[in-house]
Write a protein that holds these residues in place. Sequence first.
Motif, PDB file in Angstrom:
ATOM      1  N   ARG A 119      24.537  11.348   1.921  1.00  0.00           N
ATOM      2  CA  ARG A 119      23.760   9.918   2.202  1.00  0.00           C
ATOM      3  C   ARG A 119      23.131   9.393   1.125  1.00  0.00           C
ATOM      4  NH1 ARG A 119      27.537   9.921   5.493  1.00  0.00           N
ATOM      5  NH2 ARG A 119      27.184   9.768   7.760  1.00  0.00           N
ATOM      6  N   ASN A 120      23.042   8.050   1.018  1.00  0.00           N
ATOM      7  CA  ASN A 120      22.413   7.331   0.004  1.00  0.00           C
ATOM      8  C   ASN A 120      21.072   6.924   0.645  1.00  0.00           C
ATOM      9  OD1 ASN A 120      24.545   7.475  -2.067  1.00  0.00           O
ATOM     10  ND2 ASN A 120      25.683   5.583  -0.984  1.00  0.00           N
ATOM     11  N   SER A 121      20.602   7.130   1.780  1.00  0.00           N
ATOM     12  CA  SER A 121      19.446   6.975   2.136  1.00  0.00           C
ATOM     13  C   SER A 121      18.724   8.220   2.608  1.00  0.00           C
ATOM     14  CB  SER A 121      19.765   5.919   3.665  1.00  0.00           C
ATOM     15  OG  SER A 121      18.437   5.649   4.291  1.00  0.00           O
ATOM     16  N   PRO A 122      17.559   8.093   2.326  1.00  0.00           N
ATOM     17  CA  PRO A 122      16.726   9.365   2.752  1.00  0.00           C
ATOM     18  C   PRO A 122      16.268   9.448   3.887  1.00  0.00           C
ATOM     19  CG  PRO A 122      15.206   7.659   1.526  1.00  0.00           C
ATOM     20  CD  PRO A 122      16.474   7.188   1.286  1.00  0.00           C
ATOM     21  N   ARG A 123      16.521   8.293   4.795  1.00  0.00           N
ATOM     22  CA  ARG A 123      16.052   8.453   6.180  1.00  0.00           C
ATOM     23  C   ARG A 123      17.177   8.993   7.104  1.00  0.00           C
ATOM     24  NH1 ARG A 123      13.536   4.087   3.970  1.00  0.00           N
ATOM     25  NH2 ARG A 123      11.371   3.824   4.551  1.00  0.00           N
ATOM     26  N   GLN A 124      18.339   9.176   6.491  1.00  0.00           N
ATOM     27  CA  GLN A 124      19.610   9.809   7.038  1.00  0.00           C
ATOM     28  C   GLN A 124      20.011  11.432   6.610  1.00  0.00           C
ATOM     29  OE1 GLN A 124      22.704   6.888   6.547  1.00  0.00           O
ATOM     30  NE2 GLN A 124      22.012   5.473   8.123  1.00  0.00           N
ATOM     31  N   ALA A 125      19.172  11.666   5.482  1.00  0.00           N
ATOM     32  CA  ALA A 125      19.522  12.641   4.953  1.00  0.00           C
ATOM     33  C   ALA A 125      18.612  14.027   5.358  1.00  0.00           C
ATOM     34  CB  ALA A 125      19.126  12.751   3.491  1.00  0.00           C
ATOM     35  N   ASP A 126      18.846  15.291   5.368  1.00  0.00           N
ATOM     36  CA  ASP A 126      18.414  16.687   5.917  1.00  0.00           C
ATOM     37  C   ASP A 126      17.894  17.399   4.568  1.00  0.00           C
ATOM     38  OD1 ASP A 126      19.134  16.372   8.422  1.00  0.00           O
ATOM     39  OD2 ASP A 126      21.142  17.031   7.981  1.00  0.00           O
ATOM     40  N   VAL A 127      18.694  17.350   3.472  1.00  0.00           N
ATOM     41  CA  VAL A 127      18.433  18.184   2.086  1.00  0.00           C
ATOM     42  C   VAL A 127      18.399  17.155   0.901  1.00  0.00           C
ATOM     43  CG1 VAL A 127      18.970  19.942   0.751  1.00  0.00           C
ATOM     44  CG2 VAL A 127      19.557  20.114   3.174  1.00  0.00           C
ATOM     45  N   LEU A 128      17.173  17.306   0.177  1.00  0.00           N
ATOM     46  CA  LEU A 128      17.293  16.433  -1.155  1.00  0.00           C
ATOM     47  C   LEU A 128      17.746  17.701  -2.161  1.00  0.00           C
ATOM     48  CD1 LEU A 128      16.536  14.224  -3.012  1.00  0.00           C
ATOM     49  CD2 LEU A 128      14.019  15.176  -3.071  1.00  0.00           C
ATOM     50  N   VAL A 129      19.059  17.108  -2.839  1.00  0.00           N
ATOM     51  CA  VAL A 129      19.716  18.073  -3.797  1.00  0.00           C
ATOM     52  C   VAL A 129      19.269  17.441  -5.168  1.00  0.00           C
ATOM     53  CG1 VAL A 129      21.876  19.172  -4.706  1.00  0.00           C
ATOM     54  CG2 VAL A 129      21.230  18.776  -2.171  1.00  0.00           C
ATOM     55  N   VAL A 130      18.438  17.952  -5.750  1.00  0.00           N
ATOM     56  CA  VAL A 130      18.064  17.523  -7.227  1.00  0.00           C
ATOM     57  C   VAL A 130      18.767  18.407  -8.362  1.00  0.00           C
ATOM     58  CG1 VAL A 130      16.109  17.006  -8.793  1.00  0.00           C
ATOM     59  CG2 VAL A 130      15.779  17.132  -6.403  1.00  0.00           C
ATOM     60  N   MET A 131      19.526  17.455  -9.240  1.00  0.00           N
ATOM     61  CA  MET A 131      20.503  18.059 -10.123  1.00  0.00           C
ATOM     62  C   MET A 131      20.238  17.468 -11.520  1.00  0.00           C
ATOM     63  SD  MET A 131      23.831  17.907  -7.604  1.00  0.00           S
ATOM     64  CE  MET A 131      23.605  16.268  -7.169  1.00  0.00           C
ATOM     65  N   GLY A 132      19.636  18.164 -12.430  1.00  0.00           N
ATOM     66  CA  GLY A 132      19.317  17.763 -13.700  1.00  0.00           C
ATOM     67  C   GLY A 132      17.855  17.546 -14.060  1.00  0.00           C
ATOM     68  N   THR A 133      17.811  16.921 -15.274  1.00  0.00           N
ATOM     69  CA  THR A 133      16.268  16.945 -15.934  1.00  0.00           C
ATOM     70  C   THR A 133      15.662  15.702 -15.175  1.00  0.00           C
ATOM     71  OG1 THR A 133      17.594  17.444 -18.043  1.00  0.00           O
ATOM     72  CG2 THR A 133      14.970  16.463 -17.892  1.00  0.00           C
ATOM     73  N   ILE A 134      14.338  16.136 -14.739  1.00  0.00           N
ATOM     74  CA  ILE A 134      13.627  15.137 -14.197  1.00  0.00           C
ATOM     75  C   ILE A 134      12.396  14.899 -15.158  1.00  0.00           C
ATOM     76  CG2 ILE A 134      11.969  14.928 -12.208  1.00  0.00           C
ATOM     77  CD1 ILE A 134      14.973  14.808 -11.433  1.00  0.00           C
ATOM     78  N   THR A 135      12.134  13.634 -15.443  1.00  0.00           N
ATOM     79  CA  THR A 135      10.896  13.400 -16.419  1.00  0.00           C
ATOM     80  C   THR A 135       9.944  12.978 -15.446  1.00  0.00           C
ATOM     81  OG1 THR A 135      11.862  11.012 -16.566  1.00  0.00           O
ATOM     82  CG2 THR A 135      12.919  12.643 -17.941  1.00  0.00           C
ATOM     83  N   TYR A 136       8.846  12.734 -16.234  1.00  0.00           N
ATOM     84  CA  TYR A 136       7.522  12.179 -15.609  1.00  0.00           C
ATOM     85  C   TYR A 136       7.797  10.831 -15.137  1.00  0.00           C
ATOM     86  CZ  TYR A 136       4.821  16.559 -16.859  1.00  0.00           C
ATOM     87  OH  TYR A 136       4.414  17.731 -16.899  1.00  0.00           O
TER      88      TYR A 136
END
Length: 208
Positions: free
Chosen positions: A86-103
């Motif tokens: 899903r492209n909306s956080p209100r319809q998602a169960d899991v946040l899959v973070v893939m890659g470099t996260i900058t500040y």
Amino acid sequence: MEIKKPKIRSMQYDEFKNNDYLERMVQQLNDDGAGVILTTFDDLINWGRSNSVWGLLLGTSCCAIEFMALGAARYDMARFGFEVTRNSPRQADVLVVMGTITYRTAPVMKRLYDQMAEPKYVVAVGGCTISGGPFIKSYNVVNGIDKVIPVDVYIPGCPPRPEAFYYGLMQLQRKMKVERYLGGVNRKTEANDEVNNNETEKAKGGQV
């Protein structure tokens, strides 16, 4: 002293000694065309939740490209029940973070996590997401997203192979199946609130 006998419909008290009688009773019901399932409500809900995982994808580098292979015919992640994204956080169960996260990206990731409804989960994919990877000593890269949001499953690799993705996501499914959906606390986040707030303020450019 008179023993109070339980009154159970279609069950004889003298025969209620072990599970054999119950098994014969269930078998008789099944033979007559009645399906019987014995389970708890928690198990039933968690079975449905774990086999219909809706993911919110946050891909910033090569791990996201590797994730695209999961939906192709060679691997076919639809077999496991987590192909819907899903492209909306209100319809998602899991946040899959893939890659470099900058500040600079961290506040956006934190906002997406906050907008997701409970129960929600986080999967950290790849060395950059877990610890900063080759950029661990860089001034602009968060050394692990667990400093900003709580993480449930770590999938190591640079990038991880599709089989590693599957193993990590199946570990998340196992975790969901043993949770208590009705009552109880499955994860305590209060202990890390101060650390998370400090990292978030640092990501926003504030002084901690």
